[in-house]
Design a protein around this motif. Structure first.
Motif, PDB file in Angstrom:
ATOM      1  N   GLY A 119       0.813  -1.210   0.000  1.00 51.68           N
ATOM      2  CA  GLY A 119       0.000   0.000   0.000  1.00 51.68           C
ATOM      3  C   GLY A 119       0.845   1.257   0.000  1.00 51.68           C
ATOM      4  N   VAL A 120       0.261   2.359   0.499  1.00 57.16           N
ATOM      5  CA  VAL A 120       0.929   3.668   0.532  1.00 57.16           C
ATOM      6  C   VAL A 120       0.866   4.162   1.970  1.00 57.16           C
ATOM      7  CG1 VAL A 120       1.117   5.879  -0.669  1.00 57.16           C
ATOM      8  CG2 VAL A 120      -0.226   4.033  -1.700  1.00 57.16           C
ATOM      9  N   PRO A 121       1.633   3.508   2.881  1.00 60.57           N
ATOM     10  CA  PRO A 121       1.404   3.758   4.311  1.00 60.57           C
ATOM     11  C   PRO A 121       1.989   5.061   4.853  1.00 60.57           C
ATOM     12  CG  PRO A 121       3.112   2.103   4.026  1.00 60.57           C
ATOM     13  CD  PRO A 121       2.572   2.392   2.665  1.00 60.57           C
ATOM     14  N   LEU A 122       2.943   5.676   4.117  1.00 59.64           N
ATOM     15  CA  LEU A 122       3.582   6.890   4.643  1.00 59.64           C
ATOM     16  C   LEU A 122       3.551   8.020   3.617  1.00 59.64           C
ATOM     17  CD1 LEU A 122       6.845   5.409   6.255  1.00 59.64           C
ATOM     18  CD2 LEU A 122       4.621   5.784   7.354  1.00 59.64           C
ATOM     19  N   LEU A 123       3.507   9.261   4.123  1.00 62.72           N
ATOM     20  CA  LEU A 123       3.717  10.421   3.265  1.00 62.72           C
ATOM     21  C   LEU A 123       5.196  10.489   2.890  1.00 62.72           C
ATOM     22  CD1 LEU A 123       1.582  13.128   5.154  1.00 62.72           C
ATOM     23  CD2 LEU A 123       0.966  11.910   3.057  1.00 62.72           C
ATOM     24  N   GLU A 124       5.514  11.283   1.873  1.00 64.37           N
ATOM     25  CA  GLU A 124       6.902  11.320   1.405  1.00 64.37           C
ATOM     26  C   GLU A 124       7.785  12.299   2.163  1.00 64.37           C
ATOM     27  OE1 GLU A 124       7.793  11.159  -2.679  1.00 64.37           O
ATOM     28  OE2 GLU A 124       5.957  10.076  -3.180  1.00 64.37           O
ATOM     29  N   GLU A 125       7.215  12.932   3.192  1.00 63.67           N
ATOM     30  CA  GLU A 125       7.977  13.945   3.909  1.00 63.67           C
ATOM     31  C   GLU A 125       7.529  13.973   5.362  1.00 63.67           C
ATOM     32  OE1 GLU A 125       9.141  18.433   2.716  1.00 63.67           O
ATOM     33  OE2 GLU A 125       7.009  18.069   2.917  1.00 63.67           O
ATOM     34  N   THR A 126       8.482  14.140   6.276  1.00 68.80           N
ATOM     35  CA  THR A 126       8.154  14.324   7.687  1.00 68.80           C
ATOM     36  C   THR A 126       8.432  15.775   8.039  1.00 68.80           C
ATOM     37  OG1 THR A 126       8.999  12.095   8.061  1.00 68.80           O
ATOM     38  CG2 THR A 126       8.521  13.417  10.006  1.00 68.80           C
ATOM     39  N   CYS A 127       7.412  16.490   8.518  1.00 66.97           N
ATOM     40  CA  CYS A 127       7.580  17.920   8.795  1.00 66.97           C
ATOM     41  C   CYS A 127       7.344  18.218  10.268  1.00 66.97           C
ATOM     42  CB  CYS A 127       6.580  18.740   7.981  1.00 66.97           C
ATOM     43  SG  CYS A 127       7.177  19.152   6.337  1.00 66.97           S
ATOM     44  N   ALA A 128       8.266  18.969  10.853  1.00 66.28           N
ATOM     45  CA  ALA A 128       8.064  19.482  12.205  1.00 66.28           C
ATOM     46  C   ALA A 128       7.058  20.624  12.145  1.00 66.28           C
ATOM     47  CB  ALA A 128       9.384  19.971  12.776  1.00 66.28           C
ATOM     48  N   VAL A 129       6.310  20.775  13.219  1.00 58.82           N
ATOM     49  CA  VAL A 129       5.268  21.792  13.289  1.00 58.82           C
ATOM     50  C   VAL A 129       5.367  22.497  14.628  1.00 58.82           C
ATOM     51  CG1 VAL A 129       2.766  22.105  13.488  1.00 58.82           C
ATOM     52  CG2 VAL A 129       3.679  20.551  11.763  1.00 58.82           C
ATOM     53  N   ARG A 130       5.348  23.834  14.607  1.00 58.69           N
ATOM     54  CA  ARG A 130       5.231  24.558  15.871  1.00 58.69           C
ATOM     55  C   ARG A 130       3.861  25.215  15.912  1.00 58.69           C
ATOM     56  NH1 ARG A 130       6.049  30.140  14.714  1.00 58.69           N
ATOM     57  NH2 ARG A 130       7.153  30.398  12.750  1.00 58.69           N
ATOM     58  N   ILE A 131       3.460  25.611  17.116  1.00 54.58           N
ATOM     59  CA  ILE A 131       2.156  26.247  17.287  1.00 54.58           C
ATOM     60  C   ILE A 131       2.375  27.734  17.530  1.00 54.58           C
ATOM     61  CG2 ILE A 131       0.027  26.254  18.645  1.00 54.58           C
ATOM     62  CD1 ILE A 131       0.575  23.640  17.070  1.00 54.58           C
TER      63      ILE A 131
END
Ligand SMILES: [Zn+2]
Ligand SMILES: [Zn+2]
Length: 201
Positions: A97-109
């Motif tokens: 399948g397609v279990p992961l997105l192609e990029e991991t992004c950090a996020v701040r609030i």
């Protein structure tokens, strides 16, 4: 005022806390969710820190985009978990399948003034390099529905669920989540530690 999520760049695929993409951190014994329609493994989209020992983890089928009712909160094409274990470790990722997105992004609030989320996002986008696309959503606040109000009820206690986050597809088409060009909405029940997810276009 809205608590905007703001991309802060690539991060490790097993980073703790709020991020989009990567490998989900899960409790012991976790089984990767399968789609009710196509039965393939879902795709992990994001994990959001709702509080201490409270991580909302969102999955959605992307094996047959548009054919698995993946926009619906109860049809089985997506799944949102609330993990309360203090000990979470990276999940074992399915090999099909397609279990992961192609990029991991950090996020701040970042808290940004404005009458509502849409205004805060527009205000932030005007002053930020990258524009509003570097805002992948908001944490808490009030949902900005594209269609009618679809607040779900908790599958366990039946009460209306609390709004946890609004999510946008992402800053880059190649690596973004697929909400049909629309916006996604995540909810949780604080009492039952259940989650729900849906999107509108
Ligand atoms: Zn499916
Ligand atoms: Zn409940």
């Amino acid at each position: 005022m809205a608590k905007l999520m703001v991309y802060t760049g690539p991060t490790s695929e097993s980073a703790p806390g709020t991020r989009t993409g990567g490998v989900p951190l899960v409790p012991e014994g976790f089984a990767w969710p399968s789609c009710a329609t196509c039965e393939g493994p879902m795709q992990f989209l994001a994990q959001l820190e709702l509080g201490p020992d409270r991580l909302l983890s969102i999955f959605m089928c992307q094996n047959d985009p548009g054919l698995c009712e993946e926009w619906d909160a109860t049809a089985g094409g997506n799944h949102a978990y609330v993990f309360t274990s203090p000990t979470l470790t990276p999940a074992t990722v399915p090999t099909t399948g397609v279990p992961l997105l192609e990029e991991t992004c950090a996020v701040r609030i970042e808290e940004v003034g404005g009458a509502d989320y849409d205004e805060a996002r527009a205000v932030f986008g005007r002053q930020a390099e990258g524009g509003p696309r570097i805002v992948p959503g908001q944490l808490g606040g009030e949902p900005s529905w594209l269609q009618g109000d679809e607040q779900p009820s908790c599958e366990t206690c039946g009460r209306p669920m609390s709004f946890a986050a609004q999510l946008e597809e992402g800053h880059n088409h190649r690596t973004a989540a697929n909400y049909g060009g629309g916006s996604a909405y995540a909810f949780h029940c604080a009492t039952c530690a259940t989650g729900a997810f849906l999107w509108q276009q």
